[in-house]
Design a protein around this motif. Structure first.
Motif, PDB file in Angstrom:
ATOM      1  N   CYS A  74      -2.280  -2.164   6.757  1.00 59.39           N
ATOM      2  CA  CYS A  74      -1.374  -3.023   5.987  1.00 59.39           C
ATOM      3  C   CYS A  74      -1.380  -2.696   4.490  1.00 59.39           C
ATOM      4  O   CYS A  74      -0.343  -2.756   3.841  1.00 59.39           O
ATOM      5  CB  CYS A  74      -1.764  -4.493   6.158  1.00 59.39           C
ATOM      6  N   HIS A  75      -2.565  -2.369   3.956  1.00 59.12           N
ATOM      7  CA  HIS A  75      -2.709  -2.216   2.504  1.00 59.12           C
ATOM      8  C   HIS A  75      -2.726  -0.767   2.049  1.00 59.12           C
ATOM      9  O   HIS A  75      -2.938  -0.500   0.867  1.00 59.12           O
ATOM     10  CB  HIS A  75      -3.978  -2.930   2.023  1.00 59.12           C
ATOM     11  N   GLY A  76      -2.515   0.161   2.961  1.00 60.95           N
ATOM     12  CA  GLY A  76      -2.449   1.573   2.605  1.00 60.95           C
ATOM     13  C   GLY A  76      -3.807   2.243   2.541  1.00 60.95           C
ATOM     14  O   GLY A  76      -4.840   1.589   2.423  1.00 60.95           O
ATOM     15  N   THR A  77      -3.785   3.558   2.616  1.00 62.35           N
ATOM     16  CA  THR A  77      -4.999   4.353   2.538  1.00 62.35           C
ATOM     17  C   THR A  77      -5.701   4.075   1.221  1.00 62.35           C
ATOM     18  O   THR A  77      -5.068   4.101   0.165  1.00 62.35           O
ATOM     19  CB  THR A  77      -4.672   5.851   2.656  1.00 62.35           C
ATOM     20  N   GLU A  78      -6.996   3.763   1.306  1.00 60.42           N
ATOM     21  CA  GLU A  78      -7.827   3.444   0.144  1.00 60.42           C
ATOM     22  C   GLU A  78      -7.250   2.297  -0.676  1.00 60.42           C
ATOM     23  O   GLU A  78      -7.471   2.201  -1.875  1.00 60.42           O
ATOM     24  CB  GLU A  78      -8.069   4.685  -0.706  1.00 60.42           C
ATOM     25  N   GLY A  79      -6.468   1.428  -0.013  1.00 62.92           N
ATOM     26  CA  GLY A  79      -5.926   0.246  -0.682  1.00 62.92           C
ATOM     27  C   GLY A  79      -4.722   0.510  -1.560  1.00 62.92           C
ATOM     28  O   GLY A  79      -4.309  -0.342  -2.333  1.00 62.92           O
ATOM     29  N   ARG A  80      -4.113   1.682  -1.403  1.00 59.32           N
ATOM     30  CA  ARG A  80      -2.954   2.053  -2.232  1.00 59.32           C
ATOM     31  C   ARG A  80      -1.659   1.713  -1.486  1.00 59.32           C
ATOM     32  O   ARG A  80      -0.974   2.595  -0.986  1.00 59.32           O
ATOM     33  CB  ARG A  80      -3.002   3.541  -2.557  1.00 59.32           C
ATOM     34  N   SER A  81      -1.332   0.449  -1.465  1.00 56.29           N
ATOM     35  CA  SER A  81      -0.145  -0.022  -0.759  1.00 56.29           C
ATOM     36  C   SER A  81       1.118   0.551  -1.376  1.00 56.29           C
ATOM     37  O   SER A  81       1.258   0.617  -2.592  1.00 56.29           O
ATOM     38  CB  SER A  81      -0.082  -1.547  -0.815  1.00 56.29           C
ATOM     39  N   VAL A  82       2.028   0.958  -0.505  1.00 52.95           N
ATOM     40  CA  VAL A  82       3.311   1.468  -0.981  1.00 52.95           C
ATOM     41  C   VAL A  82       4.448   0.551  -0.535  1.00 52.95           C
ATOM     42  O   VAL A  82       5.594   0.779  -0.862  1.00 52.95           O
ATOM     43  CB  VAL A  82       3.582   2.915  -0.485  1.00 52.95           C
TER      44      VAL A  82
END
Length: 96
Positions: A34-42
């Motif tokens: 949900c929040h993207g790889t390593e927390g890098r949401s796009v």
């Protein structure tokens, strides 16, 4: 022989740190869907990368107690221990 023993000892002593890093990466991987790889949401989900540790911890605790209602996050947050939340907070705070 001494050099080989020294190398072996260094590797042995470094293993807990490597194991801890692998554990937090594994924990964080559950957030990636949900929040993207390593927390890098796009997308429309909040970005976790770069969040202050204290803010991350506060939000997770609010999900756990129901102070911040969110069906999916309340479910996920209750599955983490305080130690795991602290590790995730540190991990995501270090991401750019």
């Amino acid at each position: 022989m001494q050099k080989q023993l020294l190398v072996a000892m260094i590797i042995f002593l470094a293993m807990p740190a490597v194991q801890a890093e692998q554990n937090v990466v594994l924990l964080a991987s559950t957030c990636a869907a949900c929040h993207g790889t390593e927390g890098r949401s796009v997308g429309g989900m909040p970005r976790l990368a770069g969040l202050e540790e204290s803010y991350f911890i506060e939000q997770m605790l609010q999900f756990q107690t129901g102070q911040r209602p969110a069906t999916v996050m309340m479910h996920h947050a209750t599955g983490y221990t305080a130690e795991e939340i602290a590790k995730l907070a540190k991990y995501f705070s270090e991401q750019e």
